[in-house]
Design a protein around this motif. Sequence first.
Motif, PDB file in Angstrom:
ATOM      1  N   THR A   1       0.825  -1.208   0.000  1.00  0.00           N
ATOM      2  CA  THR A   1       0.000   0.000   0.000  1.00  0.00           C
ATOM      3  C   THR A   1       0.859   1.258   0.000  1.00  0.00           C
ATOM      4  O   THR A   1       0.568   2.214  -0.737  1.00  0.00           O
ATOM      5  N   SER A   2       1.916   1.267   0.786  1.00  0.00           N
ATOM      6  CA  SER A   2       2.764   2.462   0.825  1.00  0.00           C
ATOM      7  C   SER A   2       3.473   2.679  -0.506  1.00  0.00           C
ATOM      8  O   SER A   2       3.657   3.826  -0.940  1.00  0.00           O
TER       9      SER A   2
ATOM     10  N   HIS B   1       0.788   3.991  -2.917  1.00  0.00           N
ATOM     11  CA  HIS B   1       0.491   5.376  -2.534  1.00  0.00           C
ATOM     12  C   HIS B   1       1.591   6.313  -3.053  1.00  0.00           C
ATOM     13  O   HIS B   1       1.291   7.387  -3.597  1.00  0.00           O
TER      14      HIS B   1
ATOM     15  N   TRP C   1       1.271   6.725  -6.848  1.00  0.00           N
ATOM     16  CA  TRP C   1       0.169   7.650  -7.160  1.00  0.00           C
ATOM     17  C   TRP C   1       0.575   9.083  -6.846  1.00  0.00           C
ATOM     18  O   TRP C   1       0.278   9.982  -7.623  1.00  0.00           O
TER      19      TRP C   1
ATOM     20  N   ASP D   1       0.402  14.650  -2.417  1.00  0.00           N
ATOM     21  CA  ASP D   1       0.461  13.610  -1.392  1.00  0.00           C
ATOM     22  C   ASP D   1      -0.641  13.773  -0.352  1.00  0.00           C
ATOM     23  O   ASP D   1      -0.650  13.102   0.665  1.00  0.00           O
TER      24      ASP D   1
ATOM     25  N   SER E   1      -5.941  10.068   0.776  1.00  0.00           N
ATOM     26  CA  SER E   1      -5.954   8.828   1.554  1.00  0.00           C
ATOM     27  C   SER E   1      -6.001   7.633   0.614  1.00  0.00           C
ATOM     28  O   SER E   1      -6.240   7.777  -0.591  1.00  0.00           O
ATOM     29  N   ASP E   2      -5.811   6.465   1.170  1.00  0.00           N
ATOM     30  CA  ASP E   2      -5.806   5.244   0.368  1.00  0.00           C
ATOM     31  C   ASP E   2      -7.193   4.868  -0.131  1.00  0.00           C
ATOM     32  O   ASP E   2      -7.332   3.974  -0.956  1.00  0.00           O
TER      33      ASP E   2
ATOM     34  N   THR F   1      -8.876   3.034  -6.280  1.00  0.00           N
ATOM     35  CA  THR F   1      -8.293   3.559  -5.041  1.00  0.00           C
ATOM     36  C   THR F   1      -6.984   2.821  -4.764  1.00  0.00           C
ATOM     37  O   THR F   1      -6.783   1.699  -5.237  1.00  0.00           O
ATOM     38  N   VAL F   2      -6.122   3.442  -4.012  1.00  0.00           N
ATOM     39  CA  VAL F   2      -4.864   2.798  -3.619  1.00  0.00           C
ATOM     40  C   VAL F   2      -5.165   1.483  -2.894  1.00  0.00           C
ATOM     41  O   VAL F   2      -4.525   0.459  -3.145  1.00  0.00           O
ATOM     42  N   LYS F   3      -6.148   1.511  -2.016  1.00  0.00           N
ATOM     43  CA  LYS F   3      -6.496   0.324  -1.234  1.00  0.00           C
ATOM     44  C   LYS F   3      -6.912  -0.839  -2.130  1.00  0.00           C
ATOM     45  O   LYS F   3      -6.417  -1.959  -1.962  1.00  0.00           O
TER      46      LYS F   3
ATOM     47  N   SER G   1      -3.935  -2.114  -4.198  1.00  0.00           N
ATOM     48  CA  SER G   1      -2.989  -2.812  -3.310  1.00  0.00           C
ATOM     49  C   SER G   1      -3.481  -4.194  -2.949  1.00  0.00           C
ATOM     50  O   SER G   1      -2.697  -5.143  -2.912  1.00  0.00           O
TER      51      SER G   1
END
Length: 75
Positions: A3-4, A7, A10, A17, A20-21, A60-62, A65
Amino acid sequence: MITSKVHAIWGRALNRDDFSDDDNFFILGGNSLTMTRIQREIHAEIGVAVPMDLLFRKSTVKEISEHIGAALSAD
């Protein structure tokens, strides 16, 4: 850890920055050209090829991931 990394990818692609995820890529100002750059960077940095249509559906990042984590654990 995944996830990091996503993130950070992205953040570089969107040049920000402050998200949120769970924030939607397109609401953050992303577009198809930026998504192409993200797709390449995910493959280069994490080693997983994420299909473009999946990046559009899981925006989404989440979500991305989670997909990458599942792909890595399937190998």
